[in-house]
Design a protein around this motif. Structure first.
Motif, short mmCIF file in Angstrom:
data_model
loop_
_atom_site.label_atom_id
_atom_site.label_comp_id
_atom_site.label_asym_id
_atom_site.label_seq_id
_atom_site.Cartn_x
_atom_site.Cartn_y
_atom_site.Cartn_z
N VAL A 118 0.84 -1.20 0.00
CA VAL A 118 0.00 0.00 0.00
C VAL A 118 0.88 1.25 0.00
CG1 VAL A 118 -1.82 1.26 1.21
CG2 VAL A 118 -1.82 -1.24 1.23
N PRO A 119 1.09 1.88 -1.16
CA PRO A 119 1.84 3.12 -1.21
C PRO A 119 1.06 4.26 -0.56
CG PRO A 119 0.91 2.66 -3.35
CD PRO A 119 0.62 1.45 -2.49
N LEU A 120 1.79 5.30 -0.19
CA LEU A 120 1.23 6.37 0.63
C LEU A 120 1.72 7.72 0.16
CD1 LEU A 120 -0.07 7.40 3.41
CD2 LEU A 120 2.17 6.88 4.42
N GLN A 121 0.83 8.69 0.11
CA GLN A 121 1.20 10.10 -0.07
C GLN A 121 0.55 10.92 1.04
OE1 GLN A 121 0.19 12.04 -3.76
NE2 GLN A 121 2.01 11.28 -4.83
N VAL A 122 1.33 11.87 1.61
CA VAL A 122 0.82 12.77 2.64
C VAL A 122 1.08 14.21 2.19
CG1 VAL A 122 0.90 13.39 5.07
CG2 VAL A 122 1.45 11.05 4.38
N HIS A 123 0.05 15.06 2.29
CA HIS A 123 0.14 16.44 1.81
C HIS A 123 -0.27 17.41 2.93
CE1 HIS A 123 0.29 15.14 -2.50
NE2 HIS A 123 -0.39 14.10 -2.00
N PHE A 124 0.59 18.36 3.24
CA PHE A 124 0.32 19.37 4.26
C PHE A 124 0.90 20.71 3.83
CE2 PHE A 124 -0.18 16.12 7.71
CZ PHE A 124 -1.18 16.71 8.47
N ALA A 125 0.30 21.80 4.29
CA ALA A 125 0.96 23.10 4.25
C ALA A 125 2.04 23.11 5.33
CB ALA A 125 -0.03 24.23 4.49
N VAL A 126 3.18 23.71 5.03
CA VAL A 126 4.33 23.60 5.91
C VAL A 126 4.07 24.20 7.30
CG1 VAL A 126 5.41 25.74 5.05
CG2 VAL A 126 6.84 23.91 6.04
N ASP A 127 3.28 25.26 7.36
CA ASP A 127 3.02 25.91 8.64
C ASP A 127 1.61 25.64 9.17
OD1 ASP A 127 5.58 27.09 8.91
OD2 ASP A 127 5.01 28.68 7.50
N ASP A 128 0.99 24.60 8.69
CA ASP A 128 -0.33 24.19 9.18
C ASP A 128 -0.22 23.83 10.67
OD1 ASP A 128 -2.75 22.93 9.77
OD2 ASP A 128 -2.75 21.70 7.96
N VAL A 129 -1.01 24.49 11.50
CA VAL A 129 -0.91 24.24 12.94
C VAL A 129 -1.38 22.81 13.30
CG1 VAL A 129 -1.17 26.66 13.53
CG2 VAL A 129 -3.20 25.21 13.41
N TRP A 130 -2.11 22.16 12.40
CA TRP A 130 -2.57 20.80 12.66
C TRP A 130 -1.53 19.76 12.27
CZ3 TRP A 130 -7.05 20.20 15.29
CH2 TRP A 130 -7.94 21.27 15.30
N ARG A 131 -0.44 20.17 11.65
CA ARG A 131 0.60 19.21 11.23
C ARG A 131 1.55 18.94 12.38
NH1 ARG A 131 5.96 19.09 8.68
NH2 ARG A 131 6.16 21.35 8.98
N ASP A 132 1.68 17.69 12.75
CA ASP A 132 2.68 17.25 13.70
C ASP A 132 3.77 16.56 12.90
OD1 ASP A 132 4.22 15.61 15.51
OD2 ASP A 132 2.66 15.93 17.03
N ALA A 133 4.89 17.27 12.69
CA ALA A 133 5.93 16.76 11.79
C ALA A 133 6.47 15.41 12.25
CB ALA A 133 7.06 17.78 11.69
N ASP A 134 6.64 15.23 13.56
CA ASP A 134 7.16 13.96 14.06
C ASP A 134 6.20 12.82 13.77
OD1 ASP A 134 9.46 15.19 15.01
OD2 ASP A 134 8.68 15.41 17.05
N ASN A 135 4.90 13.07 13.95
CA ASN A 135 3.91 12.02 13.69
C ASN A 135 3.87 11.64 12.21
OD1 ASN A 135 3.33 12.09 16.39
ND2 ASN A 135 1.20 12.73 16.16
N VAL A 136 3.97 12.66 11.35
CA VAL A 136 3.98 12.38 9.91
C VAL A 136 5.22 11.58 9.54
CG1 VAL A 136 4.05 13.39 7.61
CG2 VAL A 136 2.58 14.40 9.35
N ASP A 137 6.37 11.98 10.07
CA ASP A 137 7.61 11.25 9.78
C ASP A 137 7.52 9.79 10.26
OD1 ASP A 137 8.72 13.48 8.61
OD2 ASP A 137 9.93 14.03 10.37
N THR A 138 6.89 9.59 11.41
CA THR A 138 6.74 8.23 11.93
C THR A 138 5.86 7.39 11.02
OG1 THR A 138 7.05 8.96 14.21
CG2 THR A 138 5.94 6.85 13.90
N LEU A 139 4.78 7.96 10.52
CA LEU A 139 3.92 7.25 9.58
C LEU A 139 4.68 6.89 8.31
CD1 LEU A 139 1.23 6.24 8.41
CD2 LEU A 139 0.70 8.62 7.81
N LEU A 140 5.37 7.86 7.73
CA LEU A 140 6.12 7.60 6.50
C LEU A 140 7.18 6.53 6.72
CD1 LEU A 140 6.54 11.30 5.28
CD2 LEU A 140 5.06 9.56 4.25
N ALA A 141 7.89 6.60 7.85
CA ALA A 141 8.92 5.61 8.16
C ALA A 141 8.32 4.23 8.34
CB ALA A 141 9.69 6.02 9.40
#
Length: 196
Positions: A118-141
């Motif tokens: 199952v390939p994955l793409q994640v899209h966020f605005a860089v300064d979106d206050v709802w983006r948790d960069a660590d959580n996104v990185d964990t999902l991608l990893a």
């Protein structure tokens, strides 16, 4: 071609969701966009999230499961914000999943299992206050560790629902880039699953 299951944000199934679904239909894709709020819509994230908490995340996931139960695979689960969180659960668990597109949402606080096909793409605005960069990185990893292709894309600004044409957050240029990347992703899914 894969069928797209498009899950709405905490605002509910708004006209913007229908326009997004139509934009993918215009490129030949089959899209279903279940209303997991049973007709309720909201004008603020706070009100929409309060409703989602009252209903319960597990119940919302179950409603997407029920809405897609009779669909033949392959399926691409896509979602906006809250819908992205639901879509990642579907991609993690549904054997028919052939891809996951997360728009303005998604992430895991700790490493988790992922389906290798199952390939994955994640899209966020860089300064979106709802983006948790660590959580996104964990999902991608987690996806990459399982052997899946996983891409994360950042867009300028702080707008949250920037791909929703009916949202005050709408950013046409970023939305167009996101759509083009998602269409490329879908073409790759279709090429990989042809004849499945």
């Amino acid at each position: 071609m894969a069928t797209i299951v498009l899950t709405h944000s905490a605002l509910g199934r708004t006209p913007g969701i229908d326009r997004i679904a139509d934009s993918y239909r215009d490129h030949g894709h089959t899209v279903i966009a279940p209303d997991i709020y049973d007709g309720h819509t909201f004008t603020t994230a706070e009100a929409g999230l309060a409703h989602s908490r009252a209903v319960g995340f597990r119940t919302l996931v179950d409603r997407v499961t029920a809405a897609s139960r009779d669909l033949d695979g392959p399926l691409v689960f896509a979602g906006l914000s809250l819908g992205a969180a639901i879509s990642q659960q579907m991609g993690k668990n549904d054997e028919r999943a052939a891809g996951v597109l997360l728009f303005h949402g998604g992430g895991f606080p700790a490493p988790t299992r992922w389906q290798s096909h199952v390939p994955l793409q994640v899209h966020f605005a860089v300064d979106d206050v709802w983006r948790d960069a660590d959580n996104v990185d964990t999902l991608l990893a987690s996806a990459r560790d399982a052997g899946a292709t996983a891409e994360g894309f950042l867009y300028p600004g702080s707008s949250h629902l920037f791909s929703d044409p009916e949202s005050e957050d709408f950013e046409p240029e970023s939305a167009a880039v996101l759509r083009d990347r998602a269409l490329r992703f879908l073409a790759e899914v279709d090429a990989r699953t042809a004849g499945r």
